[in-house]
Design a protein around this motif. Structure first.
Motif, PDB file in Angstrom:
ATOM      1  N   ASP A  55      27.960  19.169 -24.005  1.00 48.96           N
ATOM      2  CA  ASP A  55      27.478  20.172 -24.964  1.00 48.96           C
ATOM      3  C   ASP A  55      26.715  19.462 -26.073  1.00 48.96           C
ATOM      4  OD1 ASP A  55      28.233  23.393 -25.539  1.00 48.96           O
ATOM      5  OD2 ASP A  55      27.474  22.277 -27.270  1.00 48.96           O
ATOM      6  N   GLY A  94      28.489  38.986 -21.376  1.00 50.72           N
ATOM      7  CA  GLY A  94      29.499  38.869 -22.414  1.00 50.72           C
ATOM      8  C   GLY A  94      30.342  37.631 -22.167  1.00 50.72           C
ATOM      9  N   GLY A  95      31.109  37.239 -23.170  1.00 52.42           N
ATOM     10  CA  GLY A  95      31.975  36.078 -23.026  1.00 52.42           C
ATOM     11  C   GLY A  95      33.091  36.339 -22.018  1.00 52.42           C
ATOM     12  N   HIS A  96      33.598  37.573 -22.032  1.00 49.88           N
ATOM     13  CA  HIS A  96      34.636  37.989 -21.094  1.00 49.88           C
ATOM     14  C   HIS A  96      34.104  37.849 -19.657  1.00 49.88           C
ATOM     15  CE1 HIS A  96      38.358  40.558 -20.760  1.00 49.88           C
ATOM     16  NE2 HIS A  96      37.824  40.875 -19.595  1.00 49.88           N
ATOM     17  N   SER A 134      25.584  26.549 -18.001  1.00 51.38           N
ATOM     18  CA  SER A 134      26.004  27.736 -18.753  1.00 51.38           C
ATOM     19  C   SER A 134      25.515  27.600 -20.197  1.00 51.38           C
ATOM     20  CB  SER A 134      27.523  27.887 -18.712  1.00 51.38           C
ATOM     21  OG  SER A 134      27.913  29.153 -19.189  1.00 51.38           O
ATOM     22  N   HIS A 139      32.313  24.376 -30.316  1.00 55.05           N
ATOM     23  CA  HIS A 139      31.610  25.626 -30.030  1.00 55.05           C
ATOM     24  C   HIS A 139      32.062  26.701 -31.014  1.00 55.05           C
ATOM     25  CE1 HIS A 139      29.487  28.655 -27.664  1.00 55.05           C
ATOM     26  NE2 HIS A 139      30.540  29.429 -27.860  1.00 55.05           N
ATOM     27  N   GLY A 186      31.268  30.370 -20.572  1.00 54.29           N
ATOM     28  CA  GLY A 186      31.161  30.057 -19.148  1.00 54.29           C
ATOM     29  C   GLY A 186      31.541  28.611 -18.868  1.00 54.29           C
ATOM     30  N   ASP A 236      25.421  33.962 -19.614  1.00 57.88           N
ATOM     31  CA  ASP A 236      24.279  34.795 -19.959  1.00 57.88           C
ATOM     32  C   ASP A 236      23.011  34.423 -19.195  1.00 57.88           C
ATOM     33  OD1 ASP A 236      25.907  36.064 -21.783  1.00 57.88           O
ATOM     34  OD2 ASP A 236      25.087  35.048 -23.547  1.00 57.88           O
ATOM     35  N   ALA A 251      21.218  18.299 -22.710  1.00 63.40           N
ATOM     36  CA  ALA A 251      20.655  18.119 -21.369  1.00 63.40           C
ATOM     37  C   ALA A 251      19.218  18.624 -21.377  1.00 63.40           C
ATOM     38  CB  ALA A 251      21.486  18.900 -20.361  1.00 63.40           C
ATOM     39  N   ARG A 255      22.798  39.689 -24.481  1.00 67.57           N
ATOM     40  CA  ARG A 255      24.215  39.342 -24.544  1.00 67.57           C
ATOM     41  C   ARG A 255      24.893  40.375 -25.448  1.00 67.57           C
ATOM     42  NH1 ARG A 255      24.789  33.680 -27.865  1.00 67.57           N
ATOM     43  NH2 ARG A 255      25.095  33.048 -25.696  1.00 67.57           N
TER      44      ARG A 255
HETATM   45  C1  LIG Z   1      27.539  38.996 -32.433  1.00 66.56           C
HETATM   46  C2  LIG Z   1      28.037  38.829 -31.035  1.00 66.56           C
HETATM   47  C3  LIG Z   1      29.238  39.384 -30.664  1.00 66.56           C
HETATM   48  C4  LIG Z   1      29.709  39.232 -29.375  1.00 66.56           C
HETATM   49  N1  LIG Z   1      30.887  39.833 -29.041  1.00 66.56           N
HETATM   50  C5  LIG Z   1      31.327  39.761 -27.771  1.00 66.56           C
HETATM   51  C6  LIG Z   1      32.525  40.416 -27.383  1.00 66.56           C
HETATM   52  O1  LIG Z   1      33.192  41.089 -28.192  1.00 66.56           O
HETATM   53  N2  LIG Z   1      32.939  40.311 -26.101  1.00 66.56           N
HETATM   54  C7  LIG Z   1      32.248  39.592 -25.174  1.00 66.56           C
HETATM   55  O2  LIG Z   1      32.673  39.514 -24.024  1.00 66.56           O
HETATM   56  N3  LIG Z   1      31.091  38.950 -25.509  1.00 66.56           N
HETATM   57  C8  LIG Z   1      30.616  39.033 -26.772  1.00 66.56           C
HETATM   58  N4  LIG Z   1      29.444  38.393 -27.114  1.00 66.56           N
HETATM   59  C9  LIG Z   1      28.639  37.728 -26.063  1.00 66.56           C
HETATM   60  C10 LIG Z   1      29.124  36.318 -25.751  1.00 66.56           C
HETATM   61  O3  LIG Z   1      29.170  35.547 -26.915  1.00 66.56           O
HETATM   62  C11 LIG Z   1      28.199  35.644 -24.731  1.00 66.56           C
HETATM   63  O4  LIG Z   1      27.936  36.527 -23.671  1.00 66.56           O
HETATM   64  C12 LIG Z   1      28.842  34.389 -24.178  1.00 66.56           C
HETATM   65  O5  LIG Z   1      29.006  33.455 -25.222  1.00 66.56           O
HETATM   66  C13 LIG Z   1      28.028  33.779 -23.034  1.00 66.56           C
HETATM   67  O6  LIG Z   1      28.607  32.592 -22.584  1.00 66.56           O
HETATM   68  P1  LIG Z   1      27.679  31.374 -22.089  1.00 66.56           P
HETATM   69  O7  LIG Z   1      28.607  30.345 -21.558  1.00 66.56           O
HETATM   70  O8  LIG Z   1      26.603  31.900 -21.236  1.00 66.56           O
HETATM   71  O9  LIG Z   1      26.976  30.860 -23.411  1.00 66.56           O
HETATM   72  P2  LIG Z   1      27.604  30.366 -24.801  1.00 66.56           P
HETATM   73  O10 LIG Z   1      28.993  30.825 -24.942  1.00 66.56           O
HETATM   74  O11 LIG Z   1      26.623  30.749 -25.838  1.00 66.56           O
HETATM   75  O12 LIG Z   1      27.638  28.780 -24.659  1.00 66.56           O
HETATM   76  C14 LIG Z   1      26.474  28.032 -24.515  1.00 66.56           C
HETATM   77  C15 LIG Z   1      26.769  26.586 -24.912  1.00 66.56           C
HETATM   78  O13 LIG Z   1      25.793  25.745 -24.288  1.00 66.56           O
HETATM   79  C16 LIG Z   1      25.384  24.737 -25.180  1.00 66.56           C
HETATM   80  N5  LIG Z   1      24.047  24.323 -24.704  1.00 66.56           N
HETATM   81  C17 LIG Z   1      22.972  25.105 -24.471  1.00 66.56           C
HETATM   82  N6  LIG Z   1      21.965  24.383 -23.971  1.00 66.56           N
HETATM   83  C18 LIG Z   1      22.408  23.105 -23.865  1.00 66.56           C
HETATM   84  C19 LIG Z   1      21.819  21.887 -23.408  1.00 66.56           C
HETATM   85  N7  LIG Z   1      20.567  21.850 -22.943  1.00 66.56           N
HETATM   86  N8  LIG Z   1      22.562  20.759 -23.450  1.00 66.56           N
HETATM   87  C20 LIG Z   1      23.834  20.780 -23.922  1.00 66.56           C
HETATM   88  N9  LIG Z   1      24.433  21.904 -24.364  1.00 66.56           N
HETATM   89  C21 LIG Z   1      23.737  23.053 -24.339  1.00 66.56           C
HETATM   90  C22 LIG Z   1      25.444  25.402 -26.533  1.00 66.56           C
HETATM   91  O14 LIG Z   1      25.603  24.423 -27.554  1.00 66.56           O
HETATM   92  C23 LIG Z   1      26.663  26.301 -26.395  1.00 66.56           C
HETATM   93  O15 LIG Z   1      27.846  25.647 -26.832  1.00 66.56           O
HETATM   94  C24 LIG Z   1      28.955  38.506 -28.422  1.00 66.56           C
HETATM   95  C25 LIG Z   1      27.745  37.939 -28.788  1.00 66.56           C
HETATM   96  C26 LIG Z   1      27.278  38.105 -30.079  1.00 66.56           C
HETATM   97  C27 LIG Z   1      25.966  37.497 -30.457  1.00 66.56           C
END
Ligand SMILES: Cc1cc2nc3c(=O)[nH]c(=O)nc-3n(C[C@H](O)[C@H](O)[C@H](O)COP(=O)(O)OP(=O)(O)OC[C@H]3O[C@@H](n4cnc5c(N)ncnc54)[C@H](O)[C@@H]3O)c2cc1C
Lengths: 435, 106
Positions: A68, A337-339, A138, A73, A45, A328, A112, A193
């Motif tokens: 971050d 999901g990441g997508h 995010s 990442h 995100g 998430d 943060a 997730r």
């Molecule tokens: C095994 C597995 C397989 C997956 N496969 C898929 C797939 O095939 N397709 C798909 O769409 N999704 C998949 N996902 C889900 C996907 O990884 C997540 O939904 C996605 O990463 C969510 O994005 P996000 O930005 O919310 O969090 P994230 O991508 O997890 O990023 C969060 C970031 O925030 C940082 N952070 C957190 N708190 C703080 C803070 N207080 N200060 C500074 N930095 C901070 C962390 O270091 C991290 O880098 C999978 C997940 C898992 C566990």
């Protein structure tokens, strides 16, 4: 150099000469006169919203600072493939160089901890404060505690990185020993997730056992949910046919506690399961920066995400205007999901650019949820949903079609073509997010 | 058939009207940009793919639109993920997406 690009070059050169002549205080102001956006979390995100704010903002782009906790990442996407050495961890690790050099995002490493939305200041653990007009959070997920669970012995591998490596090493040791045993995976109650993630992981490990020929060994999947939560046909076939006798799927089993030294799971009904390798995925919570700063009014709700307006991902909690939650940790009810996080980030970026200019929001956003996953080491499947904004319920709903009555469609069969597609898709998703 | 052509014509003229508006007044984002950006997860940023999936940047709007309409209406291919994705968009959304990609250089 053609005329157009040459003229563009001259214009740019002139602009930077003018900038160089401006006193530094004025320069700092002019840099922020288009607004300041601070983004917490450089995953799917956060990295995407930072990139698109700058890409779409063009000459009037706001100043964007991405924070971050880590310098790089590690993607969860494809991380199940690290477990059987199909992929290396380094191949799914992404830095922020592209975002900085190609788009002019400012990167700050730090954790943060809190923010003051009256003063519009984000605070980092090291004491730094960052001023913002819009704050985008995010942070991914946190886990609900489970008594006795120690992640340094029993990995979740549900945030990729060292946890993935730990589970990979434990599985490798298990595979190289001649004695049979059970790999136990526990899946938590939805929403989580990657709803297909635990099922894909069970298949990955079962495939390792099947390929090696490790008689008597099994994967026991203890699912807190009453049944398979996504790609029901694909995984029913996988559990009952492809991996018959290897995967033992048990729905409606909830973990009460864990003995991390003896690798034992105690369930809420008093049963015990002992594992050779134990992978406990606990129930999720919103990231701490979201949860501990008043953005989730009911911390016990089954939907643990922060309530937001899906037109701009701004918090609906009073006093939180200008604070946006994506990925998430948001609670629109779209699958996690990441997508999807990448898609939400673009809606959020478009909305913030409009808000900074005082323009109306786009009332028709769509967000696709697509997933391409493996079933064996040569076959894969996919799942597709399109979410669209519904003005009546003011929420994102699945778009249905006559031949897709639920709005979610899964691949009719696990195939080799679908397996290849995993890499074509992820290459573009990774580049759209980090490059 | 007639009504399909008619609606296509209407969509076309609305879209070209929108495009004819000069960029002057801090133009609102190009129509279709946000919709089209949701294709990038698979087709690459601005429709420039870095993998085996097709690029969309710089193709003619008519071509992209016709192809998506064809996939949308091809109900005998449940194994084609693009059938389900195309079917989830209205024709007008598909046209806006096609129009946007046609304005991006290859
Ligand atoms: C095994 C597995 C397989 C997956 N496969 C898929 C797939 O095939 N397709 C798909 O769409 N999704 C998949 N996902 C889900 C996907 O990884 C997540 O939904 C996605 O990463 C969510 O994005 P996000 O930005 O919310 O969090 P994230 O991508 O997890 O990023 C969060 C970031 O925030 C940082 N952070 C957190 N708190 C703080 C803070 N207080 N200060 C500074 N930095 C901070 C962390 O270091 C991290 O880098 C999978 C997940 C898992 C566990």
């Amino acid at each position: 150099m053609n005329t157009l690009s040459r003229r563009h070059f001259l214009k740019l050169a002139g602009a930077s000469a003018a900038l160089a002549a401006t006193p530094s205080i004025l320069r700092a102001q002019s840099a922020t006169s288009n607004g300041r956006v601070v983004v917490v979390g450089g995953g799917f995100g956060g990295a995407t919203v930072a990139k698109y704010l700058r890409l779409w903002g063009g000459a009037n782009a706001p100043q964007v600072t991405l924070v971050d906790a880590n310098l790089k990442h590690v993607s969860c996407i494809l991380s199940n493939m690290v477990l059987d050495n199909t992929r290396s961890l380094s191949s799914i690790t992404f830095g922020y160089d592209n975002l900085q050099t190609k788009y002019g995002v400012k990167f700050v490493q730090g954790k943060a901890t809190s923010f003051d939305n009256v003063k519009k200041l984000l605070k980092l653990a090291n004491g730094t404060t960052l001023a913002y007009d819009h704050l985008v959070l995010s942070p991914g997920i946190d886990f609900k505690p489970i008594p006795g669970l120690n992640f340094s012995k029993i990995p979740h591998a549900w945030q990729a990185g060292p946890q993935t490596t730990l589970l990979q090493q434990q599985l490798q040791q298990f595979m190289s020993s001649s004695s049979p045993g059970n790999v136990i995976i526990t899946a938590p109650l939805a929403p989580i997730r990657c709803p297909i993630g635990p099922y894909e992981r069970a298949c990955t490990v079962a495939d390792m056992i099947k390929r090696k020929g490790k008689p008597g060994s099994k994967v026991i999947l203890l699912d807190a949910n009453p049944g398979i939560m996504a790609e029901v046909n694909t995984f029913t076939t996988a559990f009952n046919k492809t991996f018959a006798g290897i995967i033992d799927y048990r729905p409606s089993v909830q973990v009460a506690s864990v003995d991390s030294d003896r690798r034992i799971v105690q369930t809420t009904t008093g049963s015990e399961f002992q594992a050779s390798v134990l992978n406990v995925i606990p129930a999720h919570l919103a990231g701490a920066i979201v949860r501990t700063n008043g953005l989730v009014p009911d911390l016990t709700a089954a939907n643990w995400g922060a309530p937001v307006n899906p037109l701009n991902y701004e918090s609906t909690v009073s006093g939180m205007s200008g604070v946006h939650i994506i990925g998430d940790s948001q609670g629109t009810g779209m699958s996690k999901g990441g997508h999807v996080a990448n898609g939400e980030a673009k809606v959020c970026a478009d909305a913030i650019l409009r808000m900074l200019k005082g323009e109306a929001l786009d009332m028709g956003p769509t967000v696709p949820a697509a997933c391409f996953n493996s079933v064996t080491s040569t076959t894969g499947s996919w799942l597709s949903t399109l979410f669209a904004y519904d003005p009546v319920t003011k929420s994102m709903i699945k778009v249905k079609a006559p031949d897709n009555p639920t709005g979610t469609f899964e691949a009719p069969a696990a195939t080799g073509d679908n397996y290849e597609r995993i890499f074509d898709w992820s290459a573009n998703l990774f580049a759209d997010t980090f490059a | 058939m007639i009504s399909r052509h008619h609606s296509m014509f209407t969509v076309l003229s609305i879209a070209s009207l929108a495009l004819a508006t000069p960029f002057a007044t801090q133009a609102a984002p190009p129509p279709g940009r946000l919709l089209a950006s949701q294709c990038a997860q698979c087709h690459g940023t601005n429709g420039r793919s870095v993998s085996g999936i097709d690029s969309l940047a710089g193709e003619s709007a008519r071509e992209i639109y016709d192809e998506m309409r064809e996939m949308k209406n091809k109900t005998d291919h449940p194994d084609d993920i693009m059938h389900h994705i195309a079917a989830a968009y209205t024709d007008q959304q598909l046209w806006l997406i096609a129009q946007y990609f046609s304005t991006i250089p290859k």
